[in-house]
Design a protein around this motif. Structure first.
Motif, PDB file in Angstrom:
ATOM      1  N   ASP A   1     -28.264  29.483  45.833  1.00 44.92           N
ATOM      2  CA  ASP A   1     -28.459  30.336  44.663  1.00 44.92           C
ATOM      3  C   ASP A   1     -28.848  31.765  45.022  1.00 44.92           C
ATOM      4  O   ASP A   1     -28.483  32.706  44.312  1.00 44.92           O
ATOM      5  CB  ASP A   1     -29.525  29.713  43.760  1.00 44.92           C
ATOM      6  N   ALA A   2     -29.639  31.930  46.089  1.00 50.28           N
ATOM      7  CA  ALA A   2     -30.049  33.275  46.490  1.00 50.28           C
ATOM      8  C   ALA A   2     -30.161  33.325  48.004  1.00 50.28           C
ATOM      9  O   ALA A   2     -30.740  32.414  48.610  1.00 50.28           O
ATOM     10  CB  ALA A   2     -31.389  33.648  45.854  1.00 50.28           C
ATOM     11  N   VAL A   3     -29.602  34.344  48.608  1.00 50.16           N
ATOM     12  CA  VAL A   3     -29.685  34.504  50.058  1.00 50.16           C
ATOM     13  C   VAL A   3     -30.389  35.812  50.369  1.00 50.16           C
ATOM     14  O   VAL A   3     -30.197  36.820  49.673  1.00 50.16           O
ATOM     15  CB  VAL A   3     -28.293  34.474  50.740  1.00 50.16           C
ATOM     16  N   VAL A   4     -31.220  35.778  51.403  1.00 53.23           N
ATOM     17  CA  VAL A   4     -31.942  36.969  51.827  1.00 53.23           C
ATOM     18  C   VAL A   4     -31.737  37.140  53.315  1.00 53.23           C
ATOM     19  O   VAL A   4     -32.120  36.269  54.104  1.00 53.23           O
ATOM     20  CB  VAL A   4     -33.451  36.861  51.527  1.00 53.23           C
ATOM     21  N   LEU A   5     -31.103  38.232  53.709  1.00 52.91           N
ATOM     22  CA  LEU A   5     -30.947  38.554  55.120  1.00 52.91           C
ATOM     23  C   LEU A   5     -32.203  39.299  55.554  1.00 52.91           C
ATOM     24  O   LEU A   5     -32.405  40.462  55.194  1.00 52.91           O
ATOM     25  CB  LEU A   5     -29.701  39.412  55.344  1.00 52.91           C
TER      26      LEU A   5
ATOM     27  N   VAL B   1     -33.066  28.828  47.756  1.00 50.72           N
ATOM     28  CA  VAL B   1     -33.181  30.168  48.324  1.00 50.72           C
ATOM     29  C   VAL B   1     -33.093  30.026  49.834  1.00 50.72           C
ATOM     30  O   VAL B   1     -33.800  29.198  50.423  1.00 50.72           O
ATOM     31  CB  VAL B   1     -34.518  30.830  47.941  1.00 50.72           C
ATOM     32  N   GLN B   2     -32.242  30.781  50.477  1.00 49.65           N
ATOM     33  CA  GLN B   2     -32.092  30.726  51.933  1.00 49.65           C
ATOM     34  C   GLN B   2     -32.388  32.086  52.537  1.00 49.65           C
ATOM     35  O   GLN B   2     -31.768  33.092  52.171  1.00 49.65           O
ATOM     36  CB  GLN B   2     -30.682  30.282  52.330  1.00 49.65           C
ATOM     37  N   VAL B   3     -33.355  32.107  53.458  1.00 51.86           N
ATOM     38  CA  VAL B   3     -33.766  33.325  54.147  1.00 51.86           C
ATOM     39  C   VAL B   3     -33.465  33.165  55.628  1.00 51.86           C
ATOM     40  O   VAL B   3     -33.878  32.173  56.242  1.00 51.86           O
ATOM     41  CB  VAL B   3     -35.274  33.592  53.955  1.00 51.86           C
ATOM     42  N   ASP B   4     -32.756  34.116  56.211  1.00 53.15           N
ATOM     43  CA  ASP B   4     -32.444  34.025  57.637  1.00 53.15           C
ATOM     44  C   ASP B   4     -32.122  35.400  58.180  1.00 53.15           C
ATOM     45  O   ASP B   4     -31.530  36.226  57.475  1.00 53.15           O
ATOM     46  CB  ASP B   4     -31.260  33.081  57.886  1.00 53.15           C
TER      47      ASP B   4
ATOM     48  N   ALA C   1     -38.697  17.398  44.161  1.00 49.79           N
ATOM     49  CA  ALA C   1     -38.583  18.857  44.204  1.00 49.79           C
ATOM     50  C   ALA C   1     -37.432  19.343  43.332  1.00 49.79           C
ATOM     51  O   ALA C   1     -36.381  18.692  43.231  1.00 49.79           O
ATOM     52  CB  ALA C   1     -38.387  19.325  45.641  1.00 49.79           C
ATOM     53  N   ASP C   2     -37.642  20.504  42.687  1.00 52.37           N
ATOM     54  CA  ASP C   2     -36.546  21.108  41.914  1.00 52.37           C
ATOM     55  C   ASP C   2     -36.010  22.375  42.561  1.00 52.37           C
ATOM     56  O   ASP C   2     -34.992  22.918  42.145  1.00 52.37           O
ATOM     57  CB  ASP C   2     -36.986  21.389  40.477  1.00 52.37           C
ATOM     58  N   THR C   3     -36.713  22.861  43.607  1.00 56.54           N
ATOM     59  CA  THR C   3     -36.309  24.100  44.282  1.00 56.54           C
ATOM     60  C   THR C   3     -36.626  23.977  45.772  1.00 56.54           C
ATOM     61  O   THR C   3     -37.693  23.461  46.124  1.00 56.54           O
ATOM     62  CB  THR C   3     -37.059  25.313  43.712  1.00 56.54           C
ATOM     63  N   VAL C   4     -35.712  24.439  46.620  1.00 51.03           N
ATOM     64  CA  VAL C   4     -35.928  24.481  48.067  1.00 51.03           C
ATOM     65  C   VAL C   4     -35.850  25.929  48.520  1.00 51.03           C
ATOM     66  O   VAL C   4     -34.865  26.623  48.226  1.00 51.03           O
ATOM     67  CB  VAL C   4     -34.893  23.621  48.820  1.00 51.03           C
TER      68      VAL C   4
END
Length: 539
Positions: free
Chosen positions: A305-309, A289-292, A262-265
Motif C-alpha cells: 500500500d505504501a513504499v518508502v525509500l 507499509v514497506q520501508v527499505d 494484525a490488520d497492518t504490517v
C-alpha cells in the motif's frame, strides 16, 4: 617494487587485513607479500571452497568486505558453489584469482575464467596491466561493496615478477549514508499507519545497526505494535516484552495468533519473501507499509500500500514525529496480556523422543543453547535439523547470525564458521548435520584447529541424508540407500587436534557441555539421533 608486492599493498590500502585462501602458482607470492605487511593475516584453508565461504562468513559478521585468494583453473572452479551462495546472500566478497599466462595456451589448468564466473552472478574485474593494479583493486573493492555481491579480480600469473612504480589509488568506496525519505512517501505511510487498529512492525536484516533497531522499536512502542523479525533479522528485539520472534513459516503459536489478528504490517528492511509471508498469507487482507534503503526490494515480492525509500532508522524517527504532530493514539495491540503470553510460552513443550543410544534433537538443541555463551556467533549448515535450529538457537544481535542455505546446499557451514570466528574473535557455534560435516566440514575443521579458533561444532548425526530418508519413509520405501555407516566423529576430531565428545544420552550431553568452559581448542559434539525420530517440521 615487484607486482606481487604492489597488489598486496593495494589490498591493504583498501582496508583489507584478513585474506582466506589456498596458495598455488599464481597467487603464492602476492599472498606471501600480503602476510608480511603490518596488521595483516593470511588464513590458509584446506580447500578453495572453504576459503570463499570463510570470506562470506567474515563479511557477514563484520559488516564489511570478505576477501579470499586462490590460484587458477580448478582452484577457481572449486569456489563456484560458494560464489553462488554469496551472490544469493548479497554479501560483499572479493575473490582474488590467479590466472594462467596468456601465452601459455597449453597449460593444463587453462580455463576461460570470466566465462566460468559470470553464470554464478558474481562480477568480474580483470587486472589490465602490471601498472594498473592499484586502480583495478580499488574498482573491484568498490564494486563488491556497492553491488553487495562477490567480485572476482582476475590476475594473470605473468605479472607476478614485473617491476612497477607503486602508487596507491584513492579509495573509491563511499561509506553507506542514511537516506532521508521523500515527504510524500512519509505522508502516504502515515496515512496507512494512522488508521491501523492492530499494527505489527516487522524488521529484516536491513535494520542492521543498534540505532536503527532502537528507532524501529520506538515506533512500535509509539503505536502500540508488537515487534517481529524475519529469519535474517532474528533477535533484533530479543528483550522486548512484545517481541513475537520470527515471522513466517517457523513462527511459534503465539506469534501466529498475533499475525492472524494484525490488520497492518509495517516492514523495515525486509524483502517480504514467501517464507516470511507464508506464501503471501501474512500480507493477504492487510494493509502494508514497506520501508527499505534498497530500491530493488520495494514491491519485489508483491504490491504493497505504501513504499518508502529510506534508511530504517531515519524513516522510523520521521514517522514518530509525524504521528505525534497529528496526535495519533496508541492502538494498545501490544497489550499486557500479550506480554504475559509471550513470557509464559516455552520452547520445551514437547515429548522427548530420545531412545536407546540416541537423544532428542530438540532437547539437545535447548541444552546447548542454555550452556553456550550468549555473546557468540551462530552459523547453521543445511540439513533436516535446521527448522528446529531456526527456532531454538538465538544470538545477541542479528549480525552474529550467519545464514548459509541461500543456495539450498549443505556443506557450507564450516567455512562460514571459520570466517565468523576470525571476524568476531568470539566463541562461534556451528550447527551442522552429519552429511554437511562430511561433505564440507571435515577438512576445514582442521583449519580451525591450525589457526586456534574458538569454535564448537554440534553435529546432529542421524546417520543419513535426512531429507531423503524421510521421503523414502513417507512412500513406504526402503530408506537404507540414504543412510551411512559413518565413523565415530569424536575420535576423528581428536586425531585432527580438537576435542571430541560422543553423545548418546542426555547425561553424555550434559557432561560434555560441562567441560565447554574449559576448552582450549575447537570442540566437536557428535550427537547421535534416530533418523525416524527427527521432527523436521519445527514448531
Amino acid at each position: 617494487m615487484f607486482f606481487h608486492e604492489t597488489i598486496a599493498r593495494s589490498l591493504r590500502a583498501e582496508g583489507v587485513t584478513t585474506i582466506f585462501g589456498v596458495m598455488g602458482d599464481a597467487n603464492l607470492y602476492m599472498m606471501d607479500s600480503f602476510a608480511d605487511l603490518d596488521d595483516t593475516q593470511f588464513i590458509s584453508t584446506s580447500n578453495e571452497a572453504g576459503a570463499i565461504t570463510a570470506a562470506n562468513g567474515y563479511a557477514r559478521v563484520t559488516g564489511g568486505l570478505g576477501v579470499a585468494c586462490v590460484t587458477h583453473g580448478p582452484a577457481l572452479t572449486n569456489t563456484l558453489t560458494g560464489l553462488v551462495e554469496s551472490v544469493k546472500d548479497r554479501t560483499p566478497v572479493l575473490l582474488v584469482a590467479g590466472d594462467t599466462a596468456v601465452v601459455d595456451r597449453d597449460n593444463f589448468q587453462n580455463i576461460a575464467q570470466r566465462e566460468v564466473v559470470v553464470p554464478t552472478g558474481a562480477g568480474f574485474e580483470q587486472v589490465r596491466a602490471a601498472d594498473t593494479v592499484a586502480e583495478d583493486v580499488a574498482v573491484a573493492v568498490r564494486r563488491a561493496l556497492s553491488e553487495r555481491r562477490p567480485i572476482v579480480l582476475n590476475v594473470p600469473i605473468e605479472f607476478q615478477w614485473e617491476t612497477v612504480e607503486h602508487a596507491a589509488s584513492s579509495p573509491r568506496w563511499a561509506p553507506i549514508q542514511a537516506v532521508r525519505p521523500a515527504e510524500q512517501a512519509l505522508e502516504d505511510a502515515v496515512a496507512v499507519i494512522a488508521t491501523a487498529r492492530r499494527p505489527l512492525v516487522l524488521a529484516g536484516q536491513g535494520v542492521d545497526s543498534p540505532e536503527a533497531r532502537t528507532a524501529v522499536a520506538r515506533l512500535a512502542h509509539r503505536i502500540g505494535a508488537p515487534l517481529g523479525t524475519t529469519l535474517r533479522g532474528r533477535d533484533s528485539f530479543r528483550d522486548d516484552p512484545h517481541n513475537i520472534g520470527i515471522v513466517g513459516t517457523i513462527s511459534h503459536e503465539v506469534a501466529l495468533d498475533v499475525i492472524g489478528d494484525a490488520d497492518t504490517v509495517i516492514a523495515f528492511g525486509a524483502g517480504l519473501n514467501k517464507w516470511t509471508t507464508m506464501e503471501g498469507s501474512v500480507l493477504a487482507g492487510r494493509r502494508v507499509v514497506q520501508v527499505d534503503v534498497d530500491r530493488d526490494a520495494l514491491h519485489r515480492n508483491g504490491s504493497v500500500d505504501a513504499v518508502v525509500l529510506g534508511d530504517a532508522g531515519v524513516t522510523a524517527g520521521e514517522l514518530v514525529e509525524m504521528l505525534d504532530a497529528i496526535e495519533v493514539p496508541s492502538t494498545g495491540f501490544a497489550s499486557p496480556e500479550l506480554a504475559a503470553r509471550l513470557t509464559e510460552r516455552r520452547d520445551d513443550g514437547f515429548v522427548d523422543r530420545g531412545g536407546d543410544g540416541t537423544v532428542d534433537l530438540r532437547s539437545a538443541m535447548i541444552a546447548i543453547e542454555n550452556a553456550f555463551p550468549r555473546d557468540r556467533a551462530l552459523v547453521y549448515d543445511g540439513g533436516r535439523f535446521i527448522f528446529n535450529a531456526f527456532a531454538l538457537f538465538h544470538v545477541e544481535k542479528p549480525r552474529d547470525y550467519v545464514h548459509t542455505v541461500n543456495f539450498g546446499s549443505i556443506g557450507l557451514g564450516m567455512g562460514n564458521a571459520i570466517g565468523a570466528a576470525v571476524g568476531t574473535q568470539r566463541p562461534t557455534l556451528l550447527v551442522t548435520g552429519d552429511g554437511g560435516f562430511m561433505l564440507g566440514g571435515l577438512a576445514e575443521f582442521n583449519t580451525a584447529v591450525r589457526h586456534g579458533l574458538d569454535l564448537v561444532v554440534a553435529v546432529f548425526n542421524d546417520g543419513a541424508y535426512g531429507a531423503e530418508h524421510i521421503q523414502f519413509r513417507r512412500k513406504d520405501l526402503d530408506p537404507t540407500r540414504s543412510t551411512f555407516d559413518w565413523p565415530d566423529f569424536a575420535p576423528v576430531a581428536e586425531s585432527l587436534g580438537a576435542r571430541g565428545y560422543t553423545v548418546r544420552s542426555s547425561d553424555d550431553l550434559h557432561r560434555a557441555l560441562a567441560e565447554l568452559p574449559n576448552r582450549d581448542r575447537p570442540v566437536l559434539l557428535d550427537i547421535k539421533l534416530d533418523p525416524d525420530s527427527v521432527d523436521s517440521a519445527g514448531h
